[in-house]
Design an enzyme around this catalytic site. Structure first.
Site, PDB file in Angstrom:
ATOM      1  N   ASP A  36      37.551  -7.625 -16.650  1.00  0.00           N
ATOM      2  CA  ASP A  36      37.340  -7.715 -15.330  1.00  0.00           C
ATOM      3  C   ASP A  36      37.126  -6.269 -14.561  1.00  0.00           C
ATOM      4  OD1 ASP A  36      36.833 -10.358 -15.131  1.00  0.00           O
ATOM      5  OD2 ASP A  36      38.563 -10.789 -13.968  1.00  0.00           O
ATOM      6  N   ASP A 295      -6.987   2.906   3.738  1.00  0.00           N
ATOM      7  CA  ASP A 295      -6.171   2.758   2.670  1.00  0.00           C
ATOM      8  C   ASP A 295      -5.310   1.178   2.891  1.00  0.00           C
ATOM      9  OD1 ASP A 295      -7.107   4.742   1.229  1.00  0.00           O
ATOM     10  OD2 ASP A 295      -5.660   5.864   2.106  1.00  0.00           O
ATOM     11  N   GLY A 430      -7.268  -2.538  -8.270  1.00  0.00           N
ATOM     12  CA  GLY A 430      -8.055  -3.357  -9.335  1.00  0.00           C
ATOM     13  C   GLY A 430      -9.077  -2.359 -10.158  1.00  0.00           C
ATOM     14  N   MET A 431      -9.723  -1.675  -9.244  1.00  0.00           N
ATOM     15  CA  MET A 431     -10.828  -0.793  -9.646  1.00  0.00           C
ATOM     16  C   MET A 431     -10.149   0.365 -10.494  1.00  0.00           C
ATOM     17  SD  MET A 431     -14.041  -0.506 -10.385  1.00  0.00           S
ATOM     18  CE  MET A 431     -14.638  -1.809  -9.045  1.00  0.00           C
TER      19      MET A 431
END
Length: 509
Positions: A36, A295, A430-431
């Site tokens: 502990d 953006d 993604g791109m």
């Protein structure tokens, strides 16, 4: 009691030790068996401080079990009193040593007779409360102890400061970016012409607690720790407190307006912070214009899951939804004791609310809703890695990378910039991924598997795996999961190219 390999909030004694080790010249003695006593290691590893952790373990071993703990505990208290000369010694059991049902208050009374330090027993039910609740209770107990002591000695200072002043309550060790937030709050209050009376517990001295009533108001940036103390001071001395967390442009403005109302209630010369809020929002904080930039507009409507302590999860949910136009599909907290407040705060800003301290439920939900990004704790970061979903860490518990050396507050106007960066950098573009796969830069030989549990009964043929590799990475995982789901529904064990197209048609139908 349950067995778990991950806990969002630790046992009660950890909260008590966090508060005790945050104060200057306070020593904690933990009455505990081996196993502990990991707090020293944890704090030394995570907090970037030069001082040793002021915690001593009074180990419960076979000798203690045979003879009782009294002599050992009392000896440890008096020894530390002589060696360290602390202002205060806090004795705390753990949930394990509490099973012994010993009269620790009697041990404290005995040790107090031979000690120059003040000695108190942490008044916490170790079976009923978690780390955060215990920290809140311990801080209130220490403040109450020294306020009562000052009353008895007739040296309690109740005369308010000449200029507006505030106590910052709830900044403490192992908190999420607490040191940086404290600096930002000090700067914010200084800009508003408000003096800092005391900051507790981090770096505070217990001998100065009697000066708390001198401040005009108390600022409690986090609900988890400090609220009980602020309520006690309000009840005892009619001290108002502000508990609106200044996180995000909107809530920072709301917090400042609350402070304005309190100061105007004290003085005849009315002040207005509207011009300051306007200037900070438009020119100092970059988050306001960034949220209107192209953006950030690329993120509009993207799905996110938020999970953390009540304060950070609620604030982050509102920031994502109100200030950035991101679709929060689920907001959740592990602070089950604060469920009602949390639900009220996120109402209308998310589709689903999850109140749980079980990390597997959070993982299953994330796998089910497939968000574009996660904002959570260290555990959600692990879940995100397994599912290949980016995660921004916004709440404790966290690991070493969220104890940065550089200045990274989450509160105030500088905090809005940090949050905007975190949000934008957390989403996968993604791109970008697609171009990296086409022109090289990633090892794309292995198919990315997105799933918390591996499904061994399904087998992909080499042709179907080749077909899957042709799919852009940012949607490949989703198509793989949908195909496997379709195969299970139709009792298919081998996934061929034909099954892939059949699954696609079924999804589009």
């Amino acid at each position: 009691m349950k067995l778990a390999y991950w806990m969002y909030a630790g046992p009660a004694h950890i909260g008590t030790l966090r508060v005790a080790s945050s104060f200057k010249n306070v020593h904690a003695i933990m009455h505990a068996p081996l196993g502990d006593d990991y707090f020293n290691v944890m704090r030394s590893m995570l907090e970037r401080e030069r001082d040793f952790t002021p915690v001593t373990a009074s180990i419960v071993d076979r000798h203690v079990l045979a003879r009782g703990s009294q002599n050992k505990v009392v000896d440890n208290i008096t020894r530390k009193d002589k060696e360290e000369r602390p202002d205060l010694i806090v004795l705390t059991p753990t949930c394990t040593s509490s099973i012994l049902q010993e009269d620790l208050q009697n041990f404290v009374n005995r040790a107090s007779m031979n000690s120059n330090s003040d000695v108190i027993l942490a008044d916490v039910n170790h079976y009923r409360v978690n780390e955060l609740q215990a920290a809140d209770r311990t801080l209130e107990q220490v403040v109450r102890f020294y306020i009562e002591k000052a009353k008895n000695n007739n040296d309690l200072d109740l005369i308010k400061t000449t200029k507006p002043s505030a106590n910052i309550i709830g900044i403490f060790t192992l908190g999420f970016h607490n040191q940086h937030d404290c600096r930002e709050l000090k700067r914010l209050l200084q800009d508003l012409g408000i003096q800092i009376n005391e900051v507790i517990p981090e770096g505070g001295s217990v001998s100065n607690l009697k000066k708390l009533p001198k401040a005009w108001f108390n600022l409690v940036p986090y609900r988890e720790v400090g609220l009980m103390t602020a309520i006690y001071l309000e009840k005892e001395f009619k001290m108002p407190y502000v508990s609106t967390t200044p996180m995000g442009v909107v809530d920072t403005g709301s917090c400042i307006k609350e402070i304005e109302n309190i100061i105007n209630s004290y003085t005849q010369d009315k002040i207005s912070y509207d011009e300051y809020i306007d200037k900070q929002t438009r020119f100092v904080s970059q988050a306001a214009w960034f949220s209107r930039s192209i953006d950030c507009q690329n993120l509009t409507g993207k799905k996110a899951v938020v999970f953390g302590d009540a304060t950070h999860a609620a604030s982050m949910t509102r920031i994502l939804s109100k200030e950035m136009g991101i679709y929060v599909i689920c907001a959740g907290t592990y602070c089950t004791h604060d469920a009602d407040w949390f639900k009220e705060q996120v109402q209308g800003y998310c589709d689903e609310v999850l109140i749980t301290d079980n990390h597997t439920e959070v993982g299953d939900l994330i796998a089910r809703v497939e968000p574009a990004a996660i904002f959570g704790t260290q555990m959600e970061r692990h879940i995100g890695k397994r599912l290949n979903i980016p995660c921004g860490v916004i709440s404790a518990p966290v690991h070493i990378q969220n104890f940065p050396l550089g200045y990274r507050p989450f509160l105030g106007y500088e905090g809005t910039n940090q949050i905007a960066d975190l949000v934008y950098n957390s989403f996968t573009l993604g791109m970008e991924d697609h171009l990296l796969e086409i022109f090289g830069g990633h090892d794309t030989k292995e198919v990315i598997t997105k799933g918390l549990s591996t499904d061994s009964e399904l087998r992909w043929t080499s042709e179907s795996e080749n077909e899957l590799r042709k799919i852009p990475g940012f949607v490949r995982g989703k198509i793989k999961r949908n195909t496997e789901k379709f195969a299970r529904q139709n009792n298919v064990t081998e996934i061929t190219v034909e099954i892939m197209y059949a699954a696609k048609e079924a999804m589009n139908a």
